[in-house]
Design an enzyme around this catalytic site. Structure first.
Site, PDB file in Angstrom:
ATOM      1  N   HIS A 263       0.699  -1.148  -0.721  1.00 16.71           N
ATOM      2  CA  HIS A 263      -0.380   0.238   0.268  1.00 16.71           C
ATOM      3  C   HIS A 263       0.985   1.584  -0.714  1.00 16.71           C
ATOM      4  CE1 HIS A 263      -3.637   2.463   0.569  1.00 16.71           C
ATOM      5  NE2 HIS A 263      -3.633   2.315   2.096  1.00 16.71           N
ATOM      6  N   HIS A 302      -2.692  -1.406 -11.666  1.00 16.80           N
ATOM      7  CA  HIS A 302      -3.762  -0.929  -9.916  1.00 16.80           C
ATOM      8  C   HIS A 302      -4.318  -1.554 -10.399  1.00 16.80           C
ATOM      9  CE1 HIS A 302      -5.510   1.654  -8.174  1.00 16.80           C
ATOM     10  NE2 HIS A 302      -4.586   2.792  -7.387  1.00 16.80           N
ATOM     11  N   ASP A 358       2.746   5.329  -7.712  1.00 14.87           N
ATOM     12  CA  ASP A 358       3.861   5.527  -6.808  1.00 14.87           C
ATOM     13  C   ASP A 358       5.321   6.022  -8.140  1.00 14.87           C
ATOM     14  OD1 ASP A 358       2.836   5.661  -4.567  1.00 14.87           O
ATOM     15  OD2 ASP A 358       2.439   3.558  -4.902  1.00 14.87           O
TER      16      ASP A 358
HETATM   17  N1  ACO Z   1       5.192  -6.068 -13.751  1.00  9.91           N
HETATM   18  C1  ACO Z   1       4.630  -6.938 -14.750  1.00  9.91           C
HETATM   19  N2  ACO Z   1       3.056  -7.970 -14.173  1.00  9.91           N
HETATM   20  C2  ACO Z   1       2.601  -7.060 -13.849  1.00  9.91           C
HETATM   21  C3  ACO Z   1       2.310  -6.260 -13.137  1.00  9.91           C
HETATM   22  C4  ACO Z   1       3.575  -5.253 -12.569  1.00  9.91           C
HETATM   23  N3  ACO Z   1       3.823  -4.407 -12.224  1.00  9.91           N
HETATM   24  N4  ACO Z   1       1.047  -5.720 -12.977  1.00  9.91           N
HETATM   25  C5  ACO Z   1       0.567  -6.772 -13.305  1.00  9.91           C
HETATM   26  N5  ACO Z   1       1.253  -7.452 -13.998  1.00  9.91           N
HETATM   27  C6  ACO Z   1       0.366  -8.495 -14.386  1.00  9.91           C
HETATM   28  C7  ACO Z   1       0.490 -10.028 -14.345  1.00  9.91           C
HETATM   29  O1  ACO Z   1       1.450 -10.692 -13.448  1.00  9.91           O
HETATM   30  C8  ACO Z   1      -0.747 -10.506 -14.120  1.00  9.91           C
HETATM   31  O2  ACO Z   1      -0.474 -10.767 -15.579  1.00  9.91           O
HETATM   32  P1  ACO Z   1      -1.159 -12.931 -15.776  1.00  9.91           P
HETATM   33  O3  ACO Z   1      -2.459 -11.744 -16.290  1.00  9.91           O
HETATM   34  O4  ACO Z   1      -0.306 -12.931 -17.425  1.00  9.91           O
HETATM   35  O5  ACO Z   1      -1.160 -13.752 -14.492  1.00  9.91           O
HETATM   36  C9  ACO Z   1      -1.342  -9.200 -14.831  1.00  9.91           C
HETATM   37  O6  ACO Z   1      -0.108  -8.303 -14.945  1.00  9.91           O
HETATM   38  C10 ACO Z   1      -2.978  -8.960 -13.578  1.00  9.91           C
HETATM   39  O7  ACO Z   1      -2.224  -8.353 -12.375  1.00  9.91           O
HETATM   40  P2  ACO Z   1      -3.136  -9.075 -11.195  1.00  9.91           P
HETATM   41  O8  ACO Z   1      -1.895  -9.351 -10.196  1.00  9.91           O
HETATM   42  O9  ACO Z   1      -4.225  -9.805 -11.088  1.00  9.91           O
HETATM   43  O10 ACO Z   1      -2.914  -7.821 -10.652  1.00  9.91           O
HETATM   44  P3  ACO Z   1      -4.059  -6.698  -9.195  1.00  9.91           P
HETATM   45  O11 ACO Z   1      -4.792  -5.924  -9.549  1.00  9.91           O
HETATM   46  O12 ACO Z   1      -4.014  -8.253  -8.773  1.00  9.91           O
HETATM   47  O13 ACO Z   1      -2.954  -6.229  -8.531  1.00  9.91           O
HETATM   48  C11 ACO Z   1      -1.128  -4.264  -8.381  1.00  9.91           C
HETATM   49  C12 ACO Z   1      -2.501  -4.793  -9.197  1.00  9.91           C
HETATM   50  C13 ACO Z   1      -0.844  -5.346  -6.628  1.00  9.91           C
HETATM   51  C14 ACO Z   1      -0.954  -3.141  -7.993  1.00  9.91           C
HETATM   52  C15 ACO Z   1       0.097  -4.460  -9.192  1.00  9.91           C
HETATM   53  O14 ACO Z   1       0.358  -3.741 -10.356  1.00  9.91           O
HETATM   54  C16 ACO Z   1       0.711  -4.680  -9.273  1.00  9.91           C
HETATM   55  O15 ACO Z   1       2.208  -5.629  -8.094  1.00  9.91           O
HETATM   56  N6  ACO Z   1       1.937  -3.706  -9.058  1.00  9.91           N
HETATM   57  C17 ACO Z   1       2.979  -3.334  -9.248  1.00  9.91           C
HETATM   58  C18 ACO Z   1       3.077  -2.333  -7.112  1.00  9.91           C
HETATM   59  C19 ACO Z   1       3.186  -0.914  -7.182  1.00  9.91           C
HETATM   60  O16 ACO Z   1       3.331  -0.257  -7.910  1.00  9.91           O
HETATM   61  N7  ACO Z   1       2.017  -1.182  -6.560  1.00  9.91           N
HETATM   62  C20 ACO Z   1       1.136   0.108  -6.128  1.00  9.91           C
HETATM   63  C21 ACO Z   1      -0.536   0.337  -6.469  1.00  9.91           C
HETATM   64  S1  ACO Z   1      -0.333   2.531  -6.403  1.00  9.91           S
HETATM   65  C22 ACO Z   1      -1.014   1.991  -4.799  1.00  9.91           C
HETATM   66  O17 ACO Z   1      -1.034   0.967  -3.984  1.00  9.91           O
HETATM   67  C23 ACO Z   1      -1.174   3.644  -3.597  1.00  9.91           C
END
Ligand code: ACO
Length: 422
Positions: A263, A302, A358
């Site tokens: 978060h 996101h 971020d």
């Molecule tokens: N880099 C590479 N691949 C990614 C990323 C990423 N940052 N984020 C998602 N994916 C991919 C996943 O591997 C998945 O691929 P698949 O369908 O082949 O399995 C697909 O995209 C969907 O991802 P999910 O994990 O299901 O998406 P979710 O909505 O659960 O996750 C999250 C959102 C946690 C923000 C994710 O995008 C992530 O981990 N990002 C990096 C961390 C980050 O920047 N967090 C800050 C969020 S903003 C905030 O909280 C203020």
């Protein structure tokens, strides 16, 4: 076309039609037909926990509004304290209301000497400032016992003012303590963001005033982080607040939720990732490794935004202005290259992975001299206004105590076996 759904219980053949209102269907209606059958929805992925009139997000279009005002307009024309007023009260203040509000906040920035001397100084010298902040906010409840009276408007309002006003003081105190610097008292002649920067950086000078461009940048970042509807920490605030705990205890819970790397800690993860990549020529290899599933591109993707996070666009502009004062963060070029490659790559495009807020904030904070441990603390200062807006809204809705159900998957009933027989 009817704006409703029909659910049929195939065990009995009974059916119920439930209207779709504001994009949702009432679980209470569902329960009439199917008492004891629960929605299985870990992480509340498809559950709307409340009606709310505070913040609106269109994740597909990449739009964010506070009380109907687009974030771009607020970032261009407003100040953080005005936005905090808007979130809490639903309308922008008149000139007089704003003047009174700013005055009240300015005159509640001091913390009780015992919080500083006895409480903050009791932490170990290398305590994480976010850990200090969580505890300090909780400790405030012991200094204001009347805060338990959450339904008397004047008392509730006083705690809201105190929390918003004291958060920067506690945040700066947590930092100063963790680097062995003396505590700096608030300076009531300064604006909210300028006072925070003074409490952070002042050394021997009698009066410290940060560069106006940096003051504006911090104020803008506070605006962008003020609220984001039902996120993890706001949910923590609501859940704890729903038991009618005082607002300090509820805010401490929300701050604790923000402490988690998923978060409030994502911008730190971005900086660590950029440092690990190290130089421009390593960027293509890094992108390749992400595509092969070896880690994530931090600051991308996101849960709600499936488009460019509107806050990230504004943060990018802030970064340019900050770097004119501080000098460019050397990690910026790596970040820009990463962004360029990712936005042109089908892996990221097809998954709708765009930079989130971020991706660039850590670069700004780092250039301004904030240690990485302070990043989530910087998030908590403005988000307090959002937490309190949602807490107030929840109490005014006469909400019930939060108490979800579970699907039990453990052992069926069995008899106790004495330890000698196991
Ligand atoms: N880099 C590479 N691949 C990614 C990323 C990423 N940052 N984020 C998602 N994916 C991919 C996943 O591997 C998945 O691929 P698949 O369908 O082949 O399995 C697909 O995209 C969907 O991802 P999910 O994990 O299901 O998406 P979710 O909505 O659960 O996750 C999250 C959102 C946690 C923000 C994710 O995008 C992530 O981990 N990002 C990096 C961390 C980050 O920047 N967090 C800050 C969020 S903003 C905030 O909280 C203020």
């Amino acid at each position: 076309m009817a704006e409703s759904i029909t659910i049929t219980d195939n065990r009995s053949g009974e059916a119920i039609e439930i209207p779709i209102v504001d994009g949702g269907v009432s679980a209470a209606e569902w329960a009439k037909l199917l008492p004891g059958v629960w929605f299985y929805d870990p992480a509340f992925m498809t559950t709307a926990v409340t009606e709310s009139a505070i913040t609106w997000i269109d994740g597909d279009a990449g739009k964010l509004e506070y009380r109907g005002y687009p974030i771009e307009q607020l970032a261009e024309r407003s100040t953080f304290l005005e936005v905090a007023y808007l979130l809490l009260n639903g309308e922008l203040p008149t000139a007089k209301q704003l003047e009174d509000w700013v005055h009240e906040i300015t005159y509640h920035t001091f913390i009780h000497e015992n919080v500083r001397k006895r409480f903050l100084e009791g932490f170990h010298y290398d305590a994480h400032p976010m850990g200090i902040l969580v505890s300090a906010v909780a400790a405030l409840s012991t200094f204001y016992p009347e805060a338990k009276d959450i339904y008397t408007p004047a008392i509730r309002y006083k705690q809201i003012v105190r929390l918003i006003a004291k958060m920067p003081t506690l945040a700066a105190a947590a930092h100063r303590f963790s680097v062995g610097m003396p505590f700096i008292y608030p300076d009531n002649s300064l604006s909210f963001p300028a006072n925070f920067l003074s409490m952070m950086w002042k050394t021997a000078e009698p009066h410290y005033e940060a560069d106006p461009a940096l003051v504006r940048a911090i104020d803008l970042l506070f605006i962008l982080h003020a609220d984001h509807e039902q996120n993890c920490s706001t949910t923590a605030m609501r859940v704890v607040g729903s038991s009618h705990a005082d607002p300090y205890s509820s805010c401490a819970a929300a701050t604790a939720a923000l402490y988690g790397p998923l978060h409030g800690g994502a911008n730190e993860a971005v900086i660590r990732m950029l440092m690990e990549i190290g130089s421009l020529e390593n960027v293509p290899d890094f992108v390749r490794s992400v595509k092969e599933g070896k880690g994530r591109l931090n600051g991308f993707g996101h849960r709600v935004y499936k488009n460019y996070d509107p806050r990230a666009k504004i943060v990018r502009e802030i970064a340019e202005k900050v770097f004119q004062v501080t000098g460019k963060n050397p990690l910026l070029d790596i970040a820009l290259k990463l962004e360029e490659l990712a936005l042109a790559d089908d892996y990221f495009v097809s998954r709708k992975l765009y930079p989130n807020v971020d991706f660039f904030t850590g670069l700004i904070y780092q250039a301004m001299g904030f240690p990485m441990e302070m990043f989530p603390v910087l998030f908590a200062i403005p988000r307090t206004s959002g937490w309190l807006a949602h807490w107030t809204e929840m109490l005014d809705q006469g909400s019930k105590i939060a108490r979800p159900r579970q699907l039990y998957t453990g052992s069926p009933r069995r008899d106790y076996v004495p330890v000698s027989e196991r």
